[in-house]
Design a protein around this motif. Structure first.
Motif, PDB file in Angstrom:
ATOM      1  N   TYR A  46     -44.963  17.451 -20.564  1.00 28.70           N
ATOM      2  CA  TYR A  46     -43.396  17.778 -20.534  1.00 28.70           C
ATOM      3  C   TYR A  46     -42.981  18.812 -21.607  1.00 28.70           C
ATOM      4  O   TYR A  46     -42.157  19.099 -21.676  1.00 28.70           O
ATOM      5  CB  TYR A  46     -42.705  16.387 -20.976  1.00 28.70           C
ATOM      6  N   TYR A  47     -44.344  19.327 -22.469  1.00 22.57           N
ATOM      7  CA  TYR A  47     -43.880  20.454 -23.485  1.00 22.57           C
ATOM      8  C   TYR A  47     -44.912  21.567 -23.384  1.00 22.57           C
ATOM      9  O   TYR A  47     -46.075  21.283 -23.722  1.00 22.57           O
ATOM     10  CB  TYR A  47     -43.873  19.892 -24.851  1.00 22.57           C
ATOM     11  N   ASP A 155     -36.988  22.186 -26.747  1.00 27.10           N
ATOM     12  CA  ASP A 155     -37.641  22.253 -25.508  1.00 27.10           C
ATOM     13  C   ASP A 155     -38.570  20.948 -25.607  1.00 27.10           C
ATOM     14  O   ASP A 155     -38.538  20.359 -24.404  1.00 27.10           O
ATOM     15  CB  ASP A 155     -38.598  23.356 -25.226  1.00 27.10           C
ATOM     16  N   TRP A 156     -39.125  20.367 -26.456  1.00 32.06           N
ATOM     17  CA  TRP A 156     -39.960  19.219 -26.772  1.00 32.06           C
ATOM     18  C   TRP A 156     -39.230  18.203 -26.379  1.00 32.06           C
ATOM     19  O   TRP A 156     -39.499  17.191 -25.591  1.00 32.06           O
ATOM     20  CB  TRP A 156     -40.561  19.474 -27.925  1.00 32.06           C
ATOM     21  N   GLY A 159     -37.828  17.877 -22.641  1.00 33.72           N
ATOM     22  CA  GLY A 159     -38.966  17.621 -21.842  1.00 33.72           C
ATOM     23  C   GLY A 159     -39.303  16.361 -22.072  1.00 33.72           C
ATOM     24  O   GLY A 159     -39.587  15.551 -21.224  1.00 33.72           O
TER      25      GLY A 159
END
Length: 172
Positions: A46-47, A155-156, A159
Motif C-alpha cells: 500500500y506504500y 502517500d503512506w 495507502g
C-alpha cells in the motif's frame, strides 16, 4: 488528543528536519489499521516508497520492542530498530516508533519515525505519523520544495487507510 513521545535528540524544533502528517477517518478503528502498520512486509502493498524489508536475526514478521529491520525509502537504505511499541488497548492510543539510520560521516542520516493511532468518538480513527531527522541529508530534505517527506508520508497514510478499508470490504 494524544501526542508523540520524543526521545532526547529528536524533539521537533531542535532537529534538522521534521514532518507531521495526520488523517482522521470515519468507519475505521485502531484494530483495522494496526495489523497493516505492525507488519512491515505489508508496507509495499500500500506504500510504493517502501521496499526490500528484512528483519535481522530471525525476528519478525511483526514489529516489537528491539526488533531490528531494514528497508529502502526515499532512495535511502535504512537500518532500523523498534524503540516504542504499544499495541492497541481499548481506551489508549496504539504507538510504534523506530530509530532509523543510513550512511556514514557527512552522509549520515538519523531519524525517529513515530506513529500514533487512536480511536475517536463517532466511529473515527486518528492516524498521526511524525518524523524528525538529523544530519546533512536531513538539512537538504528540509529545503526541498515540495517537501518529499510530507508528500511521501501522506502517500503512506492514504495507502494505509485505503488498504484498511479494502480489508473491511469498503472502497476508499
Amino acid at each position: 488528543m494524544s501526542e508523540i513521545i520524543w526521545p532526547q535528540g529528536f524533539v521537533p524544533g531542535f532537529t534538522d528536519n521534521y514532518c507531521s502528517n495526520e488523517v482522521i477517518i470515519a468507519g475505521l478503528m485502531t484494530a483495522d489499521i494496526w495489523p497493516l502498520l505492525n507488519t512491515p512486509s505489508l508496507w509495499p502493498s500500500y506504500y510504493a516508497n517502501s521496499t526490500n524489508i528484512q528483519f535481522q536475526d530471525g525476528q519478525g514478521p511483526e514489529l516489537k520492542i528491539g526488533a531490528q529491520f531494514s528497508f529502502e525509502t526515499f532512495g535511502f537504505p535504512v537500518e532500523a530498530r523498534c524503540i516504542e511499541y504499544i499495541p492497541p488497548v481499548k481506551g489508549q492510543p496504539a504507538r510504534v516508533a523506530w530509530h532509523g539510520w543510513a550512511g556514514e560521516g557527512d552522509t549520515r542520516l538519523d531519524v525517529h519515525h513515530a506513529w500514533l493511532i487512536e480511536d475517536l468518538s463517532g466511529d473515527r480513527v486518528r492516524i498521526l505519523t511524525q518524523e524528525t531527522q538529523n544530519g546533512l541529508p536531513a538539512i537538504e530534505l528540509a529545503k526541498a520544495k515540495p517537501n518529499p517527506m510530507i508528500n511521501g508520508h501522506q502517500d503512506w497514510l492514504q495507502g494505509l487507510v485505503a488498504a484498511a478499508l479494502k480489508e473491511k470490504g469498503q472502497e476508499s
